[in-house]
Scaffold this motif. Structure first.
Motif, PDB file in Angstrom:
ATOM      1  N   UNK A  68      -0.350   1.454  -0.452  1.00 44.74           N
ATOM      2  CA  UNK A  68      -1.316   2.457  -0.028  1.00 44.74           C
ATOM      3  C   UNK A  68      -2.722   1.964  -0.331  1.00 44.74           C
ATOM      4  N   UNK A  69      -3.655   2.401   0.485  1.00 49.26           N
ATOM      5  CA  UNK A  69      -5.075   2.207   0.222  1.00 49.26           C
ATOM      6  C   UNK A  69      -5.773   3.534   0.354  1.00 49.26           C
ATOM      7  N   UNK A  70      -6.622   3.896  -0.605  1.00 51.72           N
ATOM      8  CA  UNK A  70      -7.294   5.195  -0.612  1.00 51.72           C
ATOM      9  C   UNK A  70      -8.801   4.983  -0.701  1.00 51.72           C
ATOM     10  N   UNK A  71      -9.548   5.725   0.107  1.00 50.08           N
ATOM     11  CA  UNK A  71     -11.008   5.602   0.087  1.00 50.08           C
ATOM     12  C   UNK A  71     -11.634   6.978   0.235  1.00 50.08           C
ATOM     13  N   UNK A  72     -12.867   7.087  -0.222  1.00 50.29           N
ATOM     14  CA  UNK A  72     -13.613   8.347  -0.156  1.00 50.29           C
ATOM     15  C   UNK A  72     -15.072   8.029   0.129  1.00 50.29           C
ATOM     16  N   UNK A  73     -15.615   8.619   1.208  1.00 49.13           N
ATOM     17  CA  UNK A  73     -17.026   8.470   1.548  1.00 49.13           C
ATOM     18  C   UNK A  73     -17.544   9.837   1.979  1.00 49.13           C
ATOM     19  N   UNK A  74     -18.575  10.325   1.312  1.00 50.61           N
ATOM     20  CA  UNK A  74     -19.070  11.672   1.606  1.00 50.61           C
ATOM     21  C   UNK A  74     -17.998  12.683   1.255  1.00 50.61           C
ATOM     22  N   UNK A  75     -17.603  13.480   2.231  1.00 53.44           N
ATOM     23  CA  UNK A  75     -16.485  14.422   2.043  1.00 53.44           C
ATOM     24  C   UNK A  75     -15.203  13.912   2.690  1.00 53.44           C
ATOM     25  N   UNK A  76     -15.190  12.663   3.126  1.00 50.55           N
ATOM     26  CA  UNK A  76     -14.067  12.170   3.928  1.00 50.55           C
ATOM     27  C   UNK A  76     -13.137  11.276   3.101  1.00 50.55           C
ATOM     28  N   UNK A  77     -11.886  11.702   3.002  1.00 50.83           N
ATOM     29  CA  UNK A  77     -10.837  10.939   2.339  1.00 50.83           C
ATOM     30  C   UNK A  77      -9.969  10.276   3.398  1.00 50.83           C
ATOM     31  N   UNK A  78      -9.650   9.004   3.189  1.00 53.55           N
ATOM     32  CA  UNK A  78      -8.744   8.271   4.070  1.00 53.55           C
ATOM     33  C   UNK A  78      -7.643   7.659   3.214  1.00 53.55           C
ATOM     34  N   UNK A  79      -6.405   7.914   3.596  1.00 46.31           N
ATOM     35  CA  UNK A  79      -5.225   7.349   2.915  1.00 46.31           C
ATOM     36  C   UNK A  79      -4.458   6.534   3.937  1.00 46.31           C
ATOM     37  N   UNK A  80      -4.386   5.227   3.726  1.00 46.79           N
ATOM     38  CA  UNK A  80      -3.666   4.332   4.632  1.00 46.79           C
ATOM     39  C   UNK A  80      -2.359   3.927   3.961  1.00 46.79           C
ATOM     40  N   UNK A  81      -1.247   4.304   4.574  1.00 51.46           N
ATOM     41  CA  UNK A  81       0.094   4.073   4.010  1.00 51.46           C
ATOM     42  C   UNK A  81       0.840   3.044   4.842  1.00 51.46           C
ATOM     43  N   UNK A  82       1.624   2.193   4.170  1.00 47.85           N
ATOM     44  CA  UNK A  82       2.313   1.150   4.933  1.00 47.85           C
ATOM     45  C   UNK A  82       3.573   0.692   4.220  1.00 47.85           C
ATOM     46  N   UNK A  83       4.498   0.230   5.040  1.00 45.75           N
ATOM     47  CA  UNK A  83       5.658  -0.537   4.554  1.00 45.75           C
ATOM     48  C   UNK A  83       5.408  -1.968   5.020  1.00 45.75           C
ATOM     49  N   UNK A  84       5.065  -2.817   4.066  1.00 46.17           N
ATOM     50  CA  UNK A  84       4.570  -4.139   4.429  1.00 46.17           C
ATOM     51  C   UNK A  84       5.633  -5.218   4.322  1.00 46.17           C
ATOM     52  N   UNK A  85       5.554  -6.142   5.273  1.00 45.32           N
ATOM     53  CA  UNK A  85       6.370  -7.341   5.250  1.00 45.32           C
ATOM     54  C   UNK A  85       5.445  -8.525   5.034  1.00 45.32           C
ATOM     55  N   UNK A  86       5.925  -9.564   4.410  1.00 50.11           N
ATOM     56  CA  UNK A  86       5.106 -10.745   4.213  1.00 50.11           C
ATOM     57  C   UNK A  86       4.879 -11.413   5.558  1.00 50.11           C
ATOM     58  N   UNK A  87       3.667 -11.898   5.784  1.00 48.51           N
ATOM     59  CA  UNK A  87       3.336 -12.522   7.071  1.00 48.51           C
ATOM     60  C   UNK A  87       3.924 -13.927   7.136  1.00 48.51           C
ATOM     61  N   UNK A  88       4.599 -14.220   8.233  1.00 50.66           N
ATOM     62  CA  UNK A  88       5.216 -15.530   8.402  1.00 50.66           C
ATOM     63  C   UNK A  88       4.231 -16.519   9.010  1.00 50.66           C
TER      64      UNK A  88
END
Length: 436
Positions: free
Chosen positions: A416-436
């Motif tokens: 997960x990656x979480x960020x906050x700017x002003x009043x805006x929250x963004x949560x980026x969720x992922x199931x990641x695989x290693x890049x080949x």
């Protein structure tokens, strides 16, 4: 005596014009509020002038007849243009390229209830509390549309909206143009407080959804998407924290879903989400209370204020809250991912700049595009957005939405990656695989 028939005809003409103004220039719902008194007092004054003009024309024809016509035209124009805020709003939005919007009685009643509350609040309502109160008010008036923009003007010496239109328009976005509206002007004897509700209706339902049901009931949700939307999905969040998702993959705009209440009594939250060129958009939100009373008062959750700190503090706080929520439901904690955090921060900056919530960006594209651009190979990704004052309020907003609540506990999530700017929250969720 020869002027009596003429006078009677003039008087009947006055009555007909008065009826026309009442029906077509002012909404009949105003009959019990102070704005009605304002409008009808102007109408009464106009009627007196109109009658005097009729008498004058009856006794001093033909000059009086010509003068009568001129006075009536001027008077009718003054009555219509000076006392109808509806015309201000409708014509101004159309003139600014937003197209025609439709008056909605239920929105009018919701605006009245919300406006009276705001007018009575001396210090005003905190934004998060106002959002919760708005959601309760819309539900009470059987408004299930998710895209509603509230706007408040006042205190103002008049109920006219014309001077406030530019400020109102600055809060609108072309991707979700208003299609319906309702407004209310509260008068305290000296000043007006005007509340406007603008609604973007992306999906029209064929029938009003019930607020109460029994375990044996089966609910049919049918309707039609408006242009620009496709592939509608129904997401239901049950009382046992289970999620049911249905996809209507028929081509065309018609949709239909059916579901029951197999998870027992309690509150079932449902959402209809559709695809668009701007990413997924929540169009319908509704709660059905199964074998439990429908709330008669709003439940305003006062979230504890986080200690003042940096943007990173707020983002880290939300990250901790998300993992606590996952642990409470038996899921493994997510790892903070530097690249996902950068993606979230960049998108939060875009949201703060545009002052709107959108999953797609004209600069960085869709969520999948943003993730791949950073060199990540996701098995799947999801994104939660919130406009909130604290991390606690952001998490509450996520949990109130079935789609966002489901994203937090998706099987297979790793990072997960979480960020906050002003009043805006963004949560980026992922199931990641290693890049080949």
């Amino acid at each position: 005596m020869r002027h009596v028939p003429s006078l009677i005809l003039f008087h009947l003409f006055c009555v007909l014009i008065e009826y026309f103004l009442k029906v077509y220039c002012w909404r009949p719902e105003f009959s019990n509020d102070t704005l009605a008194l304002h409008c009808l007092s102007r109408l009464a004054f106009g009627r007196v002038i109109w009658t005097l003009t009729a008498l004058f024309s009856a006794y001093f024809a033909p000059l009086g007849g010509l003068l009568s016509v001129m006075v009536k035209l001027i008077l009718a124009s003054w009555l219509v243009l000076s006392a109808s805020p509806n015309l201000d709003l409708e014509s101004s939005l159309e003139n600014h390229g937003w197209g025609r919007i439709t008056y909605d009685l239920r929105l009018e009643n919701a605006a009245r209830e919300l406006g009276q509350l705001i007018a009575k609040s001396k210090s005003g309502l905190e934004p998060d509390a106002l959002g919760q109160r708005l959601a309760f008010t819309l539900a009470r008036h059987k408004i299930v549309d998710a895209q509603v923009t509230p706007y408040t003007v006042g205190p103002s010496p008049t109920p006219a909206l014309l001077s406030h239109i530019p400020s109102l328009i600055s809060r609108l976005h072309r991707r979700e143009p208003p299609t319906h509206y309702g407004h209310y002007a509260h008068f305290d004897g000296e000043m007006y407080v005007i509340t406007v509700l603008l609604l973007h209706r992306g999906a029209a339902l064929n029938a009003i959804l019930p607020r109460k049901a029994t375990l044996s009931d089966s609910i049919q949700v049918t309707g039609r998407l408006h242009r620009g939307y496709y592939q509608p999905r129904l997401i239901v969040h049950s009382p046992l924290d289970g999620f049911v998702e249905q996809l209507d993959d028929r081509h065309g705009r018609e949709f239909g879903f059916s579901f029951g209440f197999g998870h027992g009594p309690g509150s079932y939250r449902l959402e209809i989400v559709a695809g668009s060129q701007y990413g997924p958009v929540v169009l319908i939100q509704h709660t059905i209370h199964v074998e439990e009373p429908v709330p008669t008062l709003p439940t305003i959750k006062l979230h504890p204020q986080s200690e003042p700190g940096t943007v990173g503090d707020y983002a880290n706080r939300l990250f901790i809250l998300i993992n606590r929520h996952r642990a409470r439901h038996g899921y493994k904690p997510l790892r903070q991912n530097t690249k996902l955090t950068q993606i979230a921060r960049s998108h939060a900056q875009e949201l703060a700049k545009s002052k709107s919530l959108s999953h797609a960006s004209p600069e960085t594209g869709t969520l999948t595009t943003r993730v791949r651009h950073r060199g990540l190979v996701p098995q799947f990704v999801a994104e939660n957005l919130a406009n909130a004052s604290t991390p606690e309020a952001a998490l509450h907003a996520f949990l109130e939405s079935p789609g966002h609540a489901r994203n937090l506990v998706l099987e297979g999530l790793t990072d997960v990656g979480v960020a906050y700017v002003g009043r805006y929250f963004v949560v980026t969720l992922a199931s990641l695989l290693s890049k080949k």
